[in-house]
Design an enzyme around this catalytic site. Sequence first.
Site, PDB file in Angstrom:
ATOM      1  N   SER A  76     -13.112  -8.769   0.901  1.00 23.90           N
ATOM      2  CA  SER A  76     -12.487  -8.533   0.070  1.00 23.90           C
ATOM      3  C   SER A  76     -13.315  -9.227  -1.143  1.00 23.90           C
ATOM      4  CB  SER A  76     -10.818  -9.160   0.467  1.00 23.90           C
ATOM      5  OG  SER A  76     -10.033  -8.542  -1.024  1.00 23.90           O
TER       6      SER A  76
ATOM      7  N   ASP B 128      -8.190   0.984   4.842  1.00 21.11           N
ATOM      8  CA  ASP B 128      -7.994   0.579   3.334  1.00 21.11           C
ATOM      9  C   ASP B 128      -7.091   0.802   2.170  1.00 21.11           C
ATOM     10  OD1 ASP B 128      -7.605  -2.391   1.686  1.00 21.11           O
ATOM     11  OD2 ASP B 128      -9.552  -2.193   2.280  1.00 21.11           O
TER      12      ASP B 128
ATOM     13  N   HIS C  86      -7.200  -3.254   5.437  1.00 19.16           N
ATOM     14  CA  HIS C  86      -7.917  -4.126   4.900  1.00 19.16           C
ATOM     15  C   HIS C  86      -9.229  -5.188   5.246  1.00 19.16           C
ATOM     16  CE1 HIS C  86      -9.909  -6.290   0.982  1.00 19.16           C
ATOM     17  NE2 HIS C  86      -8.895  -6.782   0.939  1.00 19.16           N
TER      18      HIS C  86
END
Length: 722
Positions: free
Chosen positions: A592, A667, A699
């Site tokens: 991320s 995602d 995600h």
Amino acid sequence: MKKITLFAFIIASQFTFAQRNLTIEEATSGSYTTFAPENMVAPQWKDAKNLTYLDKTYQNLMSRNASNNWSESILISKSDLIDALNGSIKDEQFKLRIFPYDYQWKDSNTLVFNASGAESNYVITYDIPSKKVVSYFKMDGSGLNQVVSEKGDVMAWLKDNNIYITDVTGKVTQITNDAAGFLNGSDYTHRQEFGIDRGMWWNPTANQLAFYKKNETMVTDYPLVQFDTRIAEVKNTKYPMAGMKSEEVTLNVYDVNTGKTITIQTGEPKEQYLTQITWDPSGKYIYIGVLNRDQNHLKLNKYDASNGKFVSTLFEEKSTKWVEPQNPLTFLPNGKQFLYQSQKDGYNQLYLYDTNGKLIKKLGYNNVVVKDLLDFDTKGNSVSYIGVTNNGLDRQLFTVDLKSGKTTQVTTGSGFHNAKFNDDKTFFYDQFSNIETPNKIAIVDSKSKKETTLVDSKNPYQGVAELPTMEMVKIKAADGKTDLNGRIIYPANFDPNKKYPVMVYVYGGPHAQLVQNKWLGGASLFDYYMAQQGFVVFTLDNRGSDARDRDFVQVIHRNLGQNEMADQMKGVEFLKSKSFVDADKIGVYGWSYGGFMTTSLMLNYPETFKVGVAGGPVIDWKWYEIMYGERYMDTPQDNPEGYALTNTLNKVNNLEGRLLMIHGAQDPVVVQQHSMEFIEACIKAGKQVDYFLYPTHEHNVSGKDRIHLNAKIADYFKLHLQ
């Protein structure tokens, strides 16, 4: 014969309990299963003298009582609940797998918990002495986000983005009826930024329900391709990207008695954020933190709940960077004053106001950051909270006298304290951990400080798996003055005369802290697994990460990644100063924001980082969502230089090492467009890059597939860096 059997037993025992390395399965989930320190699950104060929690089997609700020296007894069992449920609710069958860990005490004899039957979901009120169901609320099996009033006489819940209300008689009323594109009562309003964890609020008298109404019909549809059908299908999600049209949100109030709904008049512009929703204890007024889209000007406004009209602005908070309200107001028991949390003076701390917006007292203490606001004492004279100390490393319990403003630190041992007082503050429960203590739980007498230890967990790895040595370190940031917290895990069988490859694990962004003074130093078992595979594993919380002061975080404004990378390179300098570090074999891994950092470090410092694994990475911040992205970067229109500087596509030509990019095809947070555009740019630049996609994951790669993910990451580092 006996000697042979005994000899065989001894050999088998030695084999079974010999120290060994972790398996990849254990490295993925072992800290929650095989190697979880002894613990108490879901502890709560039942009343001033009784602490309850679940037993190790999750089948019984246990109790410890002050009157019998905190000895343990079974208060109620799962089978008792099942018998009561099946005996009270007809035409339904309940099969609880465990005792409900989300139980709550309504009073010292009454338990409230959620339960699912074959067709419907329920909120149950259960009487302990009689072992009977007192009352219950029922909703459809697809119902979500149930919110019960404070008195427990009415419940609101969601189905298909519309709100339903169920009263104690079982009558169900649908109060909204909007088509697709409108979301009512959703906790996903403003994408759950600003501390939003719900979308509906009952007033204290339960005759009015405030709720978000989100209109996202004007927000661009973003396609997520589903691969599990013969012909792949598209599932659209609403994704407002930085600088584009955002959702429009109002706060509405439904009146149970009249059946009418009004809209609170929060005014223009429509693209603003409605935060900190709080009812006045009288139920006549509602308070809203109205934050502009630029997220640098907050107005705490008061509105009349009967007609929605604006009453007054109690106070305003402005910043040259951003204002980020994270908590609703907390009213004192007197109903005339409230606590407001803000980092406006440098640290997130408490401020005492009256309902006219007059500041009565600042309740901040030194440089302590308020992390979790807890409870008032029975007389409302003091309040307790968990505060961050030791430059972000520790968590301690504090109380503050609301009249004098005097603050007292209750716990003292350096480490992480998860503590909570009983009703009259005569005792507190303290769960404690640090890098040397797996888990210790005690009940402490507030006056005498006498401790009754309930759990004193041994090292769960002792005699089974040999964990490498971990050391906490301090490093100066790139500004030459700020202390940063770091963690180094040495390879198994460490030899200071050898040279080892390095895996730097990074996140680096807001609302995350990786290095903490708790068991394992805040590291995952995967970090220790990689050290067992022969790597030095290093982590540094750079400026911009969580649990420090306002300026520590806000240094990232309008230029994400820049100061963060500068600090990470100070960590690299530290590593290179060690004779056992192979300076030619340094790699980096993150997910991320950490994926963005990994990619940025690989491209900005190609001479340093030879291998990288970037999971779910932000590649260009103009493709990220409005609420988070614009807070830190402003819009692409207002900050073109910052967006160009942070755009990793502009530096693809710098790629020299081996980079593996991983993404979840579903995602909805960092959409796959980021990594796909990066791959395309690499193709055009003639740069080789590795790519892996998890077709069904969002995600984060979770469940059993995470074992596959960790094995892939480990294999990549072993193949290209050892």
